[in-house]
Design an enzyme around this catalytic site. Structure first.
Site, PDB file in Angstrom:
ATOM      1  N   MET A  30       0.834  -1.232   0.077  1.00 48.29           N
ATOM      2  CA  MET A  30      -0.004  -0.002  -0.019  1.00 48.29           C
ATOM      3  C   MET A  30       0.887   1.197   0.028  1.00 48.29           C
ATOM      4  SD  MET A  30      -3.415  -0.788   1.977  1.00 48.29           S
ATOM      5  CE  MET A  30      -2.813  -0.764   3.927  1.00 48.29           C
ATOM      6  N   GLY A  31       2.122   0.916  -0.238  1.00 46.96           N
ATOM      7  CA  GLY A  31       3.080   2.309  -0.309  1.00 46.96           C
ATOM      8  C   GLY A  31       3.519   2.563   0.832  1.00 46.96           C
ATOM      9  N   GLY A  36      10.789  -2.630   5.545  1.00 48.26           N
ATOM     10  CA  GLY A  36       9.882  -3.876   5.455  1.00 48.26           C
ATOM     11  C   GLY A  36       9.678  -4.462   4.073  1.00 48.26           C
ATOM     12  N   HIS A  37       9.142  -3.291   3.537  1.00 47.48           N
ATOM     13  CA  HIS A  37       8.824  -3.404   1.907  1.00 47.48           C
ATOM     14  C   HIS A  37      10.041  -3.712   1.342  1.00 47.48           C
ATOM     15  CE1 HIS A  37       5.520  -0.432   3.384  1.00 47.48           C
ATOM     16  NE2 HIS A  37       4.628  -1.449   3.059  1.00 47.48           N
ATOM     17  N   GLN A 148       5.913 -11.481   6.724  1.00 46.63           N
ATOM     18  CA  GLN A 148       5.287 -12.315   8.019  1.00 46.63           C
ATOM     19  C   GLN A 148       5.035 -11.316   8.990  1.00 46.63           C
ATOM     20  OE1 GLN A 148       5.083 -15.559   8.411  1.00 46.63           O
ATOM     21  NE2 GLN A 148       4.629 -15.344  10.892  1.00 46.63           N
ATOM     22  N   GLN A 153      -2.611 -12.625   7.253  1.00 40.85           N
ATOM     23  CA  GLN A 153      -2.757 -12.402   5.866  1.00 40.85           C
ATOM     24  C   GLN A 153      -1.932 -13.540   4.898  1.00 40.85           C
ATOM     25  OE1 GLN A 153      -2.424  -8.328   4.387  1.00 40.85           O
ATOM     26  NE2 GLN A 153      -0.482  -8.807   3.684  1.00 40.85           N
ATOM     27  N   SER A 185       6.460  -0.360  10.276  1.00 37.57           N
ATOM     28  CA  SER A 185       5.056  -0.214   9.775  1.00 37.57           C
ATOM     29  C   SER A 185       4.745   1.100   9.171  1.00 37.57           C
ATOM     30  CB  SER A 185       4.050  -0.585  10.878  1.00 37.57           C
ATOM     31  OG  SER A 185       2.976  -0.303  10.388  1.00 37.57           O
ATOM     32  N   SER A 186       3.904   1.169   8.234  1.00 31.40           N
ATOM     33  CA  SER A 186       3.743   2.465   7.790  1.00 31.40           C
ATOM     34  C   SER A 186       3.075   3.166   8.591  1.00 31.40           C
ATOM     35  CB  SER A 186       2.804   2.545   6.529  1.00 31.40           C
ATOM     36  OG  SER A 186       3.408   1.419   5.544  1.00 31.40           O
ATOM     37  N   ARG A 187       2.322   2.621   9.757  1.00 31.96           N
ATOM     38  CA  ARG A 187       1.494   3.286  10.745  1.00 31.96           C
ATOM     39  C   ARG A 187       2.411   3.832  11.974  1.00 31.96           C
ATOM     40  NH1 ARG A 187      -2.713  -0.626   9.136  1.00 31.96           N
ATOM     41  NH2 ARG A 187      -4.220   0.641   8.139  1.00 31.96           N
TER      42      ARG A 187
HETATM   43  P1  AMP Z   1       1.542  -2.927   3.585  1.00 32.01           P
HETATM   44  O1  AMP Z   1       2.037  -2.041   2.589  1.00 32.01           O
HETATM   45  O2  AMP Z   1       1.265  -2.829   5.045  1.00 32.01           O
HETATM   46  O3  AMP Z   1       0.279  -3.443   2.871  1.00 32.01           O
HETATM   47  O4  AMP Z   1       2.534  -4.369   3.389  1.00 32.01           O
HETATM   48  C1  AMP Z   1       2.883  -4.831   2.063  1.00 32.01           C
HETATM   49  C2  AMP Z   1       3.578  -6.061   2.347  1.00 32.01           C
HETATM   50  O5  AMP Z   1       4.482  -5.866   3.080  1.00 32.01           O
HETATM   51  C3  AMP Z   1       2.943  -7.223   3.101  1.00 32.01           C
HETATM   52  O6  AMP Z   1       3.325  -8.409   2.720  1.00 32.01           O
HETATM   53  C4  AMP Z   1       3.301  -6.809   4.552  1.00 32.01           C
HETATM   54  O7  AMP Z   1       3.532  -8.093   5.167  1.00 32.01           O
HETATM   55  C5  AMP Z   1       4.873  -6.625   4.250  1.00 32.01           C
HETATM   56  N1  AMP Z   1       5.563  -6.029   5.183  1.00 32.01           N
HETATM   57  C6  AMP Z   1       4.923  -4.625   6.035  1.00 32.01           C
HETATM   58  N2  AMP Z   1       5.825  -4.427   7.071  1.00 32.01           N
HETATM   59  C7  AMP Z   1       6.750  -5.430   6.986  1.00 32.01           C
HETATM   60  C8  AMP Z   1       7.988  -5.599   7.990  1.00 32.01           C
HETATM   61  N3  AMP Z   1       8.057  -4.670   8.974  1.00 32.01           N
HETATM   62  N4  AMP Z   1       8.760  -6.338   7.722  1.00 32.01           N
HETATM   63  C9  AMP Z   1       8.420  -7.624   6.499  1.00 32.01           C
HETATM   64  N5  AMP Z   1       7.533  -7.219   5.738  1.00 32.01           N
HETATM   65  C10 AMP Z   1       6.582  -6.297   5.871  1.00 32.01           C
END
Ligand code: AMP
Length: 282
Positions: A30-31, A36-37, A148, A153, A185-187
């Protein structure tokens, strides 16, 4: 790197790629990209010829009172980060492109979506499986990369892929954390400085529970009680859920006999953080 916004254009581009038998990796996000991404992109880069990063803040996975409109959007910054990681294509569709006005179809995985996060986010996973199914149909990648961090999910998407016979491999990448253990986390940017200082207690508590499991404490209730009081004593976080579950069925485990995970969601003010830790005993 190309930024493609329409389904038609990405399909046209992919036709030329597929003829050459190139391996395609898809990283859906989701950008508001963070490390992590980027770890998912890097793994995909190592294993594929063409890397597609999708960025789409999916309205269908947000509840009516959730943060869809406030969710961070940073198109230009994400483009720069993606370019650095040698992404080949950013797929950047609009809401109208993916969900035109007459849109009616949803993908729903029974049972699993109602557990853990599903208890306080009732239609969330239906939104997730719908968008992932659409992206897999549009892009038809060889491999899908997931984190993970969103363990539930991963389990639900794997089940969907298996049940719908979608020809794609799934690779799950480990959780990337800040130096103090907070899962990226983006949050996290919404946390106040006090909440940010408190938030690492989540992973600290999960880690000490895992240590206790390894030392022979196999009663879930005792482990969860320890985590709960640790969080409540050391932070202003309010626990949304805290469970020790089987990591296929997501059913609660009363007693640990083999493998599973402890998963939690905790609210700091209006910011909801999730984390989890897997364990395995002999
Ligand atoms: P999101 O943008 O939050 O929907 O995340 C996109 C992908 O990145 C999803 O598969 C998440 O599980 C992964 N993701 C988000 N945060 C992390 C993180 N801290 N470590 C590993 N993968 C992550």
């Amino acid at each position: 790197m190309r930024v493609i916004k329409s389904i038609k254009s990405i399909r046209t581009f992919l036709k030329t790629i597929k003829i050459k038998n190139k391996r395609i990796g898809l990283v859906p996000t989701m950008g508001a990209l963070h490390k992590g991404h980027l770890s998912l992109i890097q793994k995909s880069r190592r294993e594929n010829d063409i890397i597609i990063l999708s960025i789409f803040v999916n309205p269908k996975q947000f509840g009516p009172k959730e943060d869809f409109t406030q969710y961070p959007r940073q198109e230009k910054k994400d483009e720069l980060l993606a370019k650095k990681e040698k992404v080949d294509i950013i797929f950047y569709p609009s809401v109208e492109e993916l969900y035109p006005k007459d849109y009616l179809t949803y993908v729903f995985v029974d049972e699993l979506g109602e557990k853990l996060c599903g208890q306080s986010r009732p239609n969330h996973f239906q939104g997730v499986t719908t968008i992932v199914a659409k992206l897999l149909n549009i892009i038809t990648p060889d491999t899908l990369y997931l984190g993970q961090k969103d363990a539930q999910q991963v389990i639900i998407i794997n089940k969907m892929i298996q049940n719908l016979n979608i020809p794609v491999k799934v690779k799950t990448c480990p959780i990337i954390r800040e130096p103090d253990g907070l899962a990226m986390s983006s949050r996290n940017r919404y946390l106040s400085s006090r909440q940010r200082k408190e938030a690492p207690i989540l992973f600290q508590s999960l880690k000490s529970a895992k240590k206790r499991i390894q030392k022979g404490e196999h009663r879930s209730a005792a482990l969860l009680q320890m985590i709960q009081s640790n969080i409540e004593r050391n932070s202003s976080g309010r626990i949304d859920y805290l469970e020790c579950v089987d990591n296929q069925s997501l059913n609660p485990l009363k007693k640990i006999t083999s493998s599973g995970m402890i998963a939690l969601a905790v609210k700091f003010g209006s910011t909801r953080l999730i984390d989890n830790i897997e364990f395995k005993i002999k």
